[in-house]
Motif scaffolding. Sequence first.
Motif, PDB file in Angstrom:
ATOM      1  N   VAL A 157      73.225  20.921  36.519  1.00  0.00           N
ATOM      2  CA  VAL A 157      74.002  20.229  37.557  1.00  0.00           C
ATOM      3  C   VAL A 157      75.018  19.335  36.872  1.00  0.00           C
ATOM      4  N   GLU A 158      76.283  19.535  37.214  1.00  0.00           N
ATOM      5  CA  GLU A 158      77.364  18.795  36.566  1.00  0.00           C
ATOM      6  C   GLU A 158      78.210  18.077  37.609  1.00  0.00           C
ATOM      7  N   GLY A 159      78.479  16.795  37.358  1.00  0.00           N
ATOM      8  CA  GLY A 159      79.420  16.051  38.178  1.00  0.00           C
ATOM      9  C   GLY A 159      78.859  15.438  39.441  1.00  0.00           C
ATOM     10  N   MET A 160      77.551  15.509  39.636  1.00  0.00           N
ATOM     11  CA  MET A 160      76.963  14.935  40.844  1.00  0.00           C
ATOM     12  C   MET A 160      76.816  13.425  40.688  1.00  0.00           C
ATOM     13  N   PHE A 265      80.044  19.904  40.761  1.00  0.00           N
ATOM     14  CA  PHE A 265      80.675  19.092  41.809  1.00  0.00           C
ATOM     15  C   PHE A 265      82.124  18.829  41.401  1.00  0.00           C
ATOM     16  N   PHE A 266      83.051  19.310  42.210  1.00  0.00           N
ATOM     17  CA  PHE A 266      84.471  19.183  41.924  1.00  0.00           C
ATOM     18  C   PHE A 266      85.179  18.652  43.168  1.00  0.00           C
ATOM     19  N   SER A 267      86.437  18.240  42.996  1.00  0.00           N
ATOM     20  CA  SER A 267      87.196  17.715  44.136  1.00  0.00           C
ATOM     21  C   SER A 267      87.339  18.747  45.240  1.00  0.00           C
ATOM     22  N   SER A 268      87.311  20.008  44.882  1.00  0.00           N
ATOM     23  CA  SER A 268      87.429  21.080  45.867  1.00  0.00           C
ATOM     24  C   SER A 268      86.112  21.399  46.562  1.00  0.00           C
TER      25      SER A 268
END
Length: 287
Positions: A157-160, A265-268
Amino acid sequence: MKHYTVTGLLFICLLFSCMKEDLSECPEGNLLLRFSYGEEGTEGFQKIASSVDVLLFDSVYQLAAHHRIENAERVESVHLIANPGNYEVVCWANSGTNTSFEGLPTRSLDDYLLKTTSFTQGDSLYYAPASVTVKSGVRTEETLLFSRSHRVLHVYVEGMEDFYYGENLLPRLQVTNIPGGYDFRMQLQRDALLILEGLSRMARIEEKQIAYIPFFLPVAPIEDSTEVRLIKNTDNSILTQFLLNDYLEGTELKNDDDIHIHIGFFSSGIEITVPGWGGVEGVEPGW
């Protein structure tokens, strides 16, 4: 630590496990069981095992002895003294942390189960059966060939972000509808499906800090109803969930192949993809 149980009036005086560095001190019993895994044999076993349970059943499949060895990474064999006769040997490596035996010590071989505990990550199990015949006046030697009885579901899990009083909490994950364990002939038990659950840990991968968690699943096709769920710790809300077979659609994975999933987790929005580090070849998620 060593633990053993002897039942009935039958036979066995269990001596000890022999460690590689002090084999010269091992007296000779009349039944020697050696441990082996893969091409490396004993060394291969020592690399994958943290504990091993050795269970012996008599000619009518009743439990005769149970010996558990901790620190199995230093062990290469077990010596026994046994009366002449035919025995079935069943060995499980790495059971006990998130799994337990059901049926000991009163049931017969075909009634015993190794069951996974709900809401854990499972155990990295290995299995070795053997049939041995002990003859009078002769030492019997048998090599127990372990096979892998788990597959690993790796989730990254990346960016959470999940902040609680300034602390970014690590994500929690669930894997639903997992078969509950094996019998002692390594047949899968599908009568009770479990939820596996665990809290991820940070790992440095590809020069990034990424939350990672492994789940140890049985060697079997994935159930159609098995879901992966990503849970936010602060309010227990489910941030994303998906059927594992939808993720694996179109692949040709064998039942013991590991599975790798990257949740980003990205802006999109949230993207679920095969990671670039160790993703299973041929996986093409259809998102």
